[in-house]
Design a protein around this motif. Structure first.
Motif, PDB file in Angstrom:
ATOM      1  N   GLN A 263       3.015  -1.620   3.533  1.00  0.00           N
ATOM      2  CA  GLN A 263       2.273  -2.433   2.567  1.00  0.00           C
ATOM      3  C   GLN A 263       0.868  -1.886   2.341  1.00  0.00           C
ATOM      4  OE1 GLN A 263       1.594  -6.489   3.800  1.00  0.00           O
ATOM      5  NE2 GLN A 263       1.454  -7.213   1.705  1.00  0.00           N
ATOM      6  N   LYS A 276      11.274   1.723   0.406  1.00  0.00           N
ATOM      7  CA  LYS A 276      10.990   1.001  -0.829  1.00  0.00           C
ATOM      8  C   LYS A 276      11.988  -0.133  -1.074  1.00  0.00           C
ATOM      9  CE  LYS A 276       7.543   3.549  -2.420  1.00  0.00           C
ATOM     10  NZ  LYS A 276       7.383   4.489  -1.305  1.00  0.00           N
ATOM     11  N   ALA A 363       9.180  -5.077  -3.623  1.00  0.00           N
ATOM     12  CA  ALA A 363       8.328  -5.900  -4.495  1.00  0.00           C
ATOM     13  C   ALA A 363       9.142  -7.010  -5.152  1.00  0.00           C
ATOM     14  CB  ALA A 363       7.671  -5.020  -5.557  1.00  0.00           C
ATOM     15  N   GLN A 364      10.369  -6.697  -5.564  1.00  0.00           N
ATOM     16  CA  GLN A 364      11.226  -7.708  -6.178  1.00  0.00           C
ATOM     17  C   GLN A 364      11.646  -8.762  -5.159  1.00  0.00           C
ATOM     18  OE1 GLN A 364      14.352  -5.136  -7.609  1.00  0.00           O
ATOM     19  NE2 GLN A 364      13.489  -5.067  -9.682  1.00  0.00           N
ATOM     20  N   LYS A 366       9.936  -9.713  -2.585  1.00  0.00           N
ATOM     21  CA  LYS A 366       8.775 -10.582  -2.349  1.00  0.00           C
ATOM     22  C   LYS A 366       8.627 -11.618  -3.457  1.00  0.00           C
ATOM     23  CE  LYS A 366       6.066  -7.253   0.326  1.00  0.00           C
ATOM     24  NZ  LYS A 366       4.825  -6.455   0.388  1.00  0.00           N
ATOM     25  N   GLU A 367       8.817 -11.185  -4.692  1.00  0.00           N
ATOM     26  CA  GLU A 367       8.717 -12.116  -5.819  1.00  0.00           C
ATOM     27  C   GLU A 367       9.802 -13.184  -5.741  1.00  0.00           C
ATOM     28  OE1 GLU A 367       6.356 -12.517  -8.054  1.00  0.00           O
ATOM     29  OE2 GLU A 367       5.281 -10.947  -6.961  1.00  0.00           O
TER      30      GLU A 367
END
Length: 405
Positions: A263, A276, A363-364, A366-367
């Motif tokens: 991170q 990733k 990232a997806q 986490k969203e």
């Protein structure tokens, strides 16, 4: 091939013909310098695959070539020996071992929730301090550099009431640090990384008897080793001990250090190599210590000891029940003799795991978690268990809190 010797002031005639622009020897890649001999024999295994290189005779016979490589190997060997001696010190010496333990305890006393590490040094030690700050911050260990002179002209405001001070000084009596010492709140833990192996010989420790000593001596002075006293071996020792401190602290503060580093370091070649996708980061179930086959009743003590032995710090009971690190850390003394299945909230059956595609970008993922949290889904707290799914198979698990950093 004929060999010719000559005095520098006597040219030699011979019958060989040289073509202008031609090479006297076939081109080969430049050789790698030989590795210095160290007590760590296992290091040699990494060199076994190297092909032997035959040096061009013109290079081998060149005094400058031999002298350069001889000097280089001497420096590498000297510093490798110093590191071996430092390792031995922290394996055997009570003062060094106690100091390191106390330093880690002081820096982690607030579990990373508040306070920071303030590192000071002058000259080369200042550069070591700045490097250590960068390493600490990349591992989410809050740290800042304080220049001693600037501190006396206003930068003391950087120091907070929950901080820890680390001074780096080989001599243990750097004037700028001694001048700064009275201005630190005595309630703040003070650590000194120095060449001294006992507080009684360190000037800073004499001024602050509660100083935590981190010895980083060298086995031979730099003047004796190299003919001049420029900081070389001594800075290597400070750098290595600082790295040891950073690694140990990060492992105590974070369940998954790689996730934290990923991170904080998205850029450069390192960032490109960092996982990733969710499947790159999860803990494979087969890597988790299994207490399901141990026989008898599994108690809280069994779980705690199994987590200690496990490299992942996870425990499972078969393939359908996991016990994650966050819950293990909350075990109390009263839980040690209790059956694990009777300890509330400890074991997590697969019915409570949250399935998520393993190929989903971090990232997806986490969203996705953030969206479910906004909806008030309690299963997505930091204690929740994510299971990465690939082609209908469970490839691994991780805690929601680890994904969210």
């Amino acid at each position: 091939m004929r060999h010719h010797t000559m005095a520098l002031d006597h040219p030699v005639q011979n019958s060989e013909v040289y073509l202008l622009g031609s090479c006297h020897a076939p081109h080969v890649p430049p050789p790698s310098p030989p590795s210095p001999a160290t007590p760590c024999e296992e290091l040699s295994s990494g060199l076994d695959g190297l092909m032997p290189i035959t040096l061009p005779e013109s290079d081998i016979s060149c005094p400058t070539f031999r002298q350069r490589l001889s000097n280089a190997v001497h420096v590498l060997g000297t510093e490798a020996t110093a590191l071996s001696c430092l390792t031995r010190l922290y394996e055997t010496d009570p003062v060094a071992r106690s100091g390191f333990n106390s330093a880690v305890s002081a820096i982690t006393r607030f579990k990373g929730d508040k306070g920071k590490l303030v590192i000071c040094g002058v000259g080369k030690s200042g550069h070591i301090a700045k490097k250590l700050v960068a390493t600490m911050n990349s591992l989410k260990i809050h740290a800042t550099y304080l220049h001693p002179t600037e501190a006396l002209h206003g930068d003391l405001g950087k120091v907070g009431k929950y901080d820890t001070i680390l001074l780096i000084t080989f001599s243990g009596k750097t004037p700028e640090l001694l001048s700064l010492l009275p201005h630190f709140d005595t309630s703040l833990p003070l650590i000194v990384l120095t060449s001294h192996t006992h507080p009684s010989t360190c000037e800073i420790a004499k001024h602050r008897p509660d100083t935590i000593l981190l010895p980083a001596p060298i086995h031979k002075s730099e003047t004796d080793s190299f003919g001049f006293n420029a900081p070389t071996t001594s800075t290597t020792m400070a750098l290595a001990l600082g790295d040891a401190l950073a690694v140990v602290i990060s492992n105590e503060l974070h369940i998954n250090v790689q996730a934290v580093f990923s991170q904080n370091h998205p850029g450069g070649a390192i960032g490109q190599a960092i996982p990733k996708k969710l499947s790159d980061l999860v803990i494979p179930l087969t890597d988790i210590w299994d207490v399901g086959n141990s026989g008898g009743v599994v108690t809280g003590a069994h779980v705690l000891m199994s987590a200690y032995k496990s490299k992942t710090h996870w425990v499972r009971a078969g393939m359908d029940v996991v016990i994650p690190p966050r819950r293990i850390k909350r075990l109390g003394t009263g839980d040690m003799d209790e059956p694990a299945m009777c300890i509330p909230g400890l074991m997590v059956p697969c019915q409570e795991w949250i399935e998520i595609p393993g190929q989903k970008e971090l990232a997806q993922a986490k969203e996705f978690v953030k969206a479910r949290r906004r909806e008030g889904d309690s299963g997505f707290s930091d204690d929740g268990i994510l299971v990465a799914m690939v082609e209908g198979e469970r490839v691994g698990v991780m805690e929601v809190g680890e994904l969210m950093g």
